[in-house]
Design an enzyme around this catalytic site. Structure first.
Site, short mmCIF file in Angstrom:
data_model
loop_
_atom_site.label_atom_id
_atom_site.label_comp_id
_atom_site.label_asym_id
_atom_site.label_seq_id
_atom_site.Cartn_x
_atom_site.Cartn_y
_atom_site.Cartn_z
N ARG A 143 162.55 74.74 83.24
CA ARG A 143 161.53 74.92 82.21
C ARG A 143 160.31 74.07 82.56
O ARG A 143 160.33 73.33 83.53
CB ARG A 143 162.09 74.49 80.85
CG ARG A 143 162.88 73.20 80.91
CD ARG A 143 162.94 72.45 79.64
NE ARG A 143 161.64 71.97 79.22
CZ ARG A 143 161.05 70.89 79.75
NH1 ARG A 143 161.62 70.19 80.72
NH2 ARG A 143 159.87 70.51 79.31
N GLY A 144 159.29 74.19 81.72
CA GLY A 144 158.05 73.46 81.97
C GLY A 144 157.07 74.33 82.73
O GLY A 144 157.42 74.89 83.79
N GLN A 169 164.00 68.40 73.48
CA GLN A 169 163.61 68.16 74.86
C GLN A 169 162.94 66.81 75.07
O GLN A 169 162.95 66.27 76.17
CB GLN A 169 162.72 69.30 75.35
CG GLN A 169 163.48 70.60 75.47
CD GLN A 169 162.62 71.75 75.93
OE1 GLN A 169 161.46 71.59 76.29
NE2 GLN A 169 163.19 72.94 75.95
N ASN A 190 151.35 75.00 73.18
CA ASN A 190 152.28 73.99 73.69
C ASN A 190 153.50 73.97 72.78
O ASN A 190 153.58 74.68 71.77
CB ASN A 190 151.61 72.61 73.74
CG ASN A 190 152.45 71.60 74.51
OD1 ASN A 190 152.81 71.83 75.66
ND2 ASN A 190 152.80 70.49 73.87
N LYS A 191 154.47 73.15 73.13
CA LYS A 191 155.73 73.10 72.38
C LYS A 191 155.48 72.96 70.89
O LYS A 191 154.58 72.24 70.45
CB LYS A 191 156.57 71.92 72.87
CG LYS A 191 158.02 71.99 72.48
CD LYS A 191 158.68 73.23 73.06
CE LYS A 191 158.70 73.19 74.57
NZ LYS A 191 158.86 74.48 75.21
N ARG A 193 159.95 84.65 80.42
CA ARG A 193 159.48 83.96 79.22
C ARG A 193 158.00 84.31 79.04
O ARG A 193 157.25 84.32 80.03
CB ARG A 193 159.65 82.43 79.32
CG ARG A 193 161.11 81.99 79.32
CD ARG A 193 161.24 80.47 79.24
NE ARG A 193 160.87 79.98 77.93
CZ ARG A 193 160.68 78.67 77.66
NH1 ARG A 193 160.81 77.77 78.63
NH2 ARG A 193 160.36 78.30 76.44
N ASP A 223 151.31 75.12 77.88
CA ASP A 223 151.92 76.27 78.53
C ASP A 223 150.92 77.40 78.75
O ASP A 223 151.12 78.23 79.63
CB ASP A 223 153.11 76.78 77.70
CG ASP A 223 154.30 75.86 77.83
OD1 ASP A 223 155.22 76.20 78.60
OD2 ASP A 223 154.31 74.79 77.20
#
Length: 382
Positions: free
Chosen positions: A64-65, A212, A263-264, A98, A253
């Site tokens: 991820r990332g 996370q 972003n998250k 994704r 992202d």
């Protein structure tokens, strides 16, 4: 407070196991991942022998990332080419594994174009496969170099915005070596401050989905010898109100043409809080995360995660930790539905600066981003 203050005499390199590597055992080439769903309980490598296995690893967040997803996508195309699979089909599967992180489709597209060019130049299958692998390795190297430059630019910006050192930085999600070919994005800036003796405290949001921050950022901070404190996401407001945060550092992202930042989930309320309390809100991301083809935040597709990630708790390292419902310990009544977006979008007016390897954009606006991207293309071409 549950602090981690002890600093070992030697700054360790995070993580102990590379987040991603290409390997060529006798039975054939593979992409090897550090399974991030099992951290921090254990460092276990996941071996992907084909593209469907890599796609599953991406979907379950084993890898991820944003930057690392781009690298994984490129190596995935290389894996298909080297093993003789249909490259176009592999690229299609990988690009849609994704939806929100633009780096994934960038890495896939770049590798697929290298394969296409090689075939047009008359290379045979092996020659084209070698060209794709070389492109994936080049992207890997470039990301590591970009990480170093982002850390330099970010640390210089911190010194400008918060003079005097002793920075108390709040970060969200995980943005370190686990998301990058190098030391990461926002975390790389914090680590640079730490190595310069200018980090007083790293505040770590626990961060949904899959905690996370608690599992991964704390893991990297501990390995780097940083003074860090973990907090629930909901505690960030009181921390900012108490004057305990000098700057908020997050990754991204996808950054739209107007400067909106995906972003998250939880990043947007942090930006609102930071603006209210007059604390700089800084986004750190490679230039490949800027997507000029996405006009604004409303055009960004936000990934929706399974509800069981909220209604159940599964310890890291447990079999099938994130893939299926029923593997965890229920924390909500049976049949509870959950709203579980992986990301949210922060409008540009709440962002103090965007830090990239090519420089800093502040104030954040469409013209500044477009100019930075144009300069980046000129540098790349030259």
């Amino acid at each position: 407070m549950a602090d981690q203050d002890a600093v070992p005499p030697v700054v360790a390199a995070p993580p102990a196991v590379p987040a991603l590597r290409w390997d060529e055992p006798p039975e054939g080439p593979v992409v090897v991942l550090l399974d991030q769903t099992r951290l921090p309980a254990e460092e276990v490598e996941l071996v992907c022998t084909d593209v469907p296995a890599l796609v599953e690893a991406i979907r379950t967040l084993a890898v991820r990332g944003a930057p690392l997803l781009g690298i994984a996508g490129a190596y995935g195309v290389a894996l298909a080419a080297v093993r003789g699979y249909d490259v176009d089909e592999a690229a299609e599967l990988l690009a849609h594994a994704r939806p929100t992180a633009v780096n994934l489709s960038y890495g896939v597209r770049r590798a697929a174009q290298a394969h296409r060019r090689a075939l047009e130049e008359g290379r045979d299958r092996d020659g084209a496969a070698a060209a794709v692998l070389a492109e994936a390795r080049a992207l890997h190297r470039e990301d590591a170099e970009a990480s170093e430059r982002m850390a330099e630019h970010g640390l210089a910006l911190l010194k400008e915005l918060v003079p005097g050192g002793g920075h108390r930085l709040l970060t969200h999600c995980n943005t370190g070596a686990l998301v990058s070919g190098g030391n990461g994005t926002a975390f790389a800036v914090a680590r640079a401050a730490h190595r310069a003796g200018e980090l007083r405290r790293l505040w770590v949001d626990e961060t949904r989905p899959l905690l996370q921050g608690a599992r991964l950022t704390a893991y990297e901070a501990a390995r780097s010898g940083m003074a860090y404190t973990l907090l629930t996401d909901n505690a960030a407001g009181s921390l900012l109100a108490a004057g305990e945060v000098d700057a908020v550092l997050i990754g991204a992202d996808r950054i739209a043409a107007d400067g909106s930042v995906a972003n998250k989930v939880g990043s947007y309320p942090l930006a609102v809080l930071a603006r209210y309390h007059h604390v700089p809100f800084i986004v750190v991301a490679p230039i490949t995360t800027v997507d000029l083809g996405t006009p604004d935040g409303t055009a960004i597709e936000v990934e929706q995660r399974p509800g069981h990630e909220v209604t159940e708790i599964t310890p890291p390292g447990a079999s099938g930790a994130v893939s299926e419902a029923g593997n965890g310990i229920p924390v909500a009544p049976l049949g509870t539905t959950a709203y579980n977006p992986a990301f949210d979008v922060t409008p540009p007016e709440l962002v103090t600066a965007i830090v990239t390897e090519r420089g800093v954009v502040s104030p954040v606006a469409e013209a500044g981003l477009a100019e930075l991207c144009a300069r980046s293309r000129q540098v790349t071409i030259s």
